[in-house]
Design a protein around this motif. Structure first.
Motif, mmCIF file in Angstrom:
data_model
loop_
_atom_site.group_PDB
_atom_site.id
_atom_site.type_symbol
_atom_site.label_atom_id
_atom_site.label_comp_id
_atom_site.label_asym_id
_atom_site.label_seq_id
_atom_site.Cartn_x
_atom_site.Cartn_y
_atom_site.Cartn_z
ATOM 1 N N VAL A 227 0.834 -1.201 0.000
ATOM 2 C CA VAL A 227 0.000 0.000 0.000
ATOM 3 C C VAL A 227 0.872 1.256 0.000
ATOM 4 C CG1 VAL A 227 -1.716 1.323 1.313
ATOM 5 C CG2 VAL A 227 -2.027 -1.120 0.966
ATOM 6 N N SER A 228 2.029 1.201 0.627
ATOM 7 C CA SER A 228 2.963 2.336 0.555
ATOM 8 C C SER A 228 3.384 2.584 -0.886
ATOM 9 C CB SER A 228 4.203 2.071 1.410
ATOM 10 O OG SER A 228 3.876 2.070 2.762
ATOM 11 N N GLY A 229 3.617 1.500 -1.628
ATOM 12 C CA GLY A 229 3.948 1.638 -3.044
ATOM 13 C C GLY A 229 2.810 2.253 -3.841
ATOM 14 N N LEU A 230 1.585 1.850 -3.522
ATOM 15 C CA LEU A 230 0.422 2.434 -4.200
ATOM 16 C C LEU A 230 0.313 3.922 -3.885
ATOM 17 C CD1 LEU A 230 -2.249 -0.363 -3.577
ATOM 18 C CD2 LEU A 230 -0.904 0.043 -5.653
ATOM 19 N N GLU A 231 0.576 4.265 -2.628
ATOM 20 C CA GLU A 231 0.521 5.670 -2.226
ATOM 21 C C GLU A 231 1.573 6.495 -2.986
ATOM 22 O OE1 GLU A 231 0.376 8.207 1.917
ATOM 23 O OE2 GLU A 231 1.577 6.378 1.872
ATOM 24 N N MET A 232 2.778 5.943 -3.134
ATOM 25 C CA MET A 232 3.821 6.657 -3.884
ATOM 26 C C MET A 232 3.416 6.835 -5.339
ATOM 27 S SD MET A 232 7.493 5.420 -2.321
ATOM 28 C CE MET A 232 7.281 3.697 -2.620
ATOM 29 N N SER A 233 2.758 5.820 -5.919
ATOM 30 C CA SER A 233 2.283 5.935 -7.301
ATOM 31 C C SER A 233 1.249 7.046 -7.439
ATOM 32 C CB SER A 233 1.664 4.616 -7.770
ATOM 33 O OG SER A 233 2.627 3.615 -7.837
ATOM 34 N N GLN A 234 0.323 7.095 -6.487
ATOM 35 C CA GLN A 234 -0.676 8.173 -6.512
ATOM 36 C C GLN A 234 -0.007 9.538 -6.432
ATOM 37 O OE1 GLN A 234 -4.653 7.691 -4.356
ATOM 38 N NE2 GLN A 234 -3.269 6.364 -3.193
ATOM 39 N N ASN A 235 0.923 9.671 -5.501
ATOM 40 C CA ASN A 235 1.595 10.961 -5.312
ATOM 41 C C ASN A 235 2.382 11.365 -6.552
ATOM 42 O OD1 ASN A 235 0.576 11.121 -2.721
ATOM 43 N ND2 ASN A 235 2.430 10.345 -1.756
ATOM 44 N N ALA A 236 3.086 10.412 -7.147
ATOM 45 C CA ALA A 236 3.907 10.721 -8.318
ATOM 46 C C ALA A 236 3.055 11.148 -9.507
ATOM 47 C CB ALA A 236 4.765 9.516 -8.690
ATOM 48 N N SER A 237 1.873 10.539 -9.636
ATOM 49 C CA SER A 237 1.009 10.867 -10.778
ATOM 50 C C SER A 237 -0.027 11.944 -10.430
ATOM 51 C CB SER A 237 0.306 9.613 -11.281
ATOM 52 O OG SER A 237 -0.533 9.082 -10.282
ATOM 53 N N ARG A 238 0.019 12.421 -9.200
ATOM 54 C CA ARG A 238 -0.909 13.447 -8.720
ATOM 55 C C ARG A 238 -2.379 13.041 -8.940
ATOM 56 N NH1 ARG A 238 2.150 18.057 -7.482
ATOM 57 N NH2 ARG A 238 4.139 18.139 -8.539
ATOM 58 N N THR A 239 -2.644 11.797 -8.600
ATOM 59 C CA THR A 239 -4.007 11.281 -8.720
ATOM 60 C C THR A 239 -4.521 10.884 -7.343
ATOM 61 O OG1 THR A 239 -3.204 9.038 -9.118
ATOM 62 C CG2 THR A 239 -3.651 10.396 -11.055
#
Length: 149
Positions: free
Chosen positions: A82-94
Motif C-alpha cells: 500500500v505504501s507503493g500504491l501511495e507513492m504511485s498516486q503521489n507521483a502521478s498526482r491522482t
C-alpha cells in the motif's frame, strides 16, 4: 485485554488465542513463548514486525507441521504494498478511492498467497513456500540482470 506490568503477552500462562500477530519489536516470542502459545491452543502466528520470533521460537512452531507460521516478508507485505500504491498516486498526482486501493491490496495479497502455495508444493508449509518464493524472486531478478548465468 488487560495490561500486566513487566510481562510480555507471550509469557501470560492464561492467555488463549486462536492466532497471534506480534507487531511490535524483534525477538518478542522466544522458545518459551512459542511453546506456551501452542500449549494454549494457538493455531498460527503471522508476523507483523521484522523478526518478532526468535530462531528457537521458530523451531518450536516448525515442530508441528499443522501450525501456521507466516514470516513477516509475507504477512507484513500489505503495508509495503500500500505504501507503493501511495507513492504511485503521489507521483502521478491522482487520487484513488479507498475501494480501489482495497481491491488492489486484495489482488496483491492473493498473488502472494498463490506464490506461497505454489512454491510450497504438496508437502511444504506456507512458511517454506514463502521462503522458496522469495528466493526464486531474487534469483530470477539476478538472472535477468545478467549477474547470474
Amino acid at each position: 485485554g488487560k495490561y500486566v506490568p513487566d510481562q510480555s503477552p507471550w509469557t501470560l500462562t492464561e492467555m488463549q488465542v486462536d492466532f497471534a500477530f506480534p507487531c511490535a519489536t524483534q525477538n518478542e516470542i522466544d522458545k518459551n513463548g512459542a511453546s506456551l502459545l501452542m500449549k494454549n491452543g494457538c493455531m498460527g502466528v503471522f508476523e507483523g514486525a521484522n523478526l518478532p520470533v526468535t530462531a528457537d521460537g521458530q523451531d518450536v512452531f516448525r515442530s508441528d507441521r499443522t501450525f501456521v507460521y507466516i514470516p513477516g516478508k509475507a504477512a507484513n507485505a500489505g503495508g509495503v504494498g500500500v505504501s507503493g500504491l501511495e507513492m504511485s498516486q503521489n507521483a502521478s498526482r491522482t487520487y484513488w478511492k479507498k475501494e480501489k486501493v482495497d481491491a488492489m491490496l486484495k489482488e496483491m495479497i492473493a498473488g502472494i498467497y498463490k506464490q506461497m502455495t505454489d512454491a510450497a508444493g504438496e508437502d511444504g508449509t506456507l512458511e517454506e513456500g514463502c521462503n522458496r518464493a522469495g528466493f526464486l524472486k531474487v534469483a530470477n531478478a539476478l538472472k535477468e540482470l545478467g549477474w547470474v548465468y
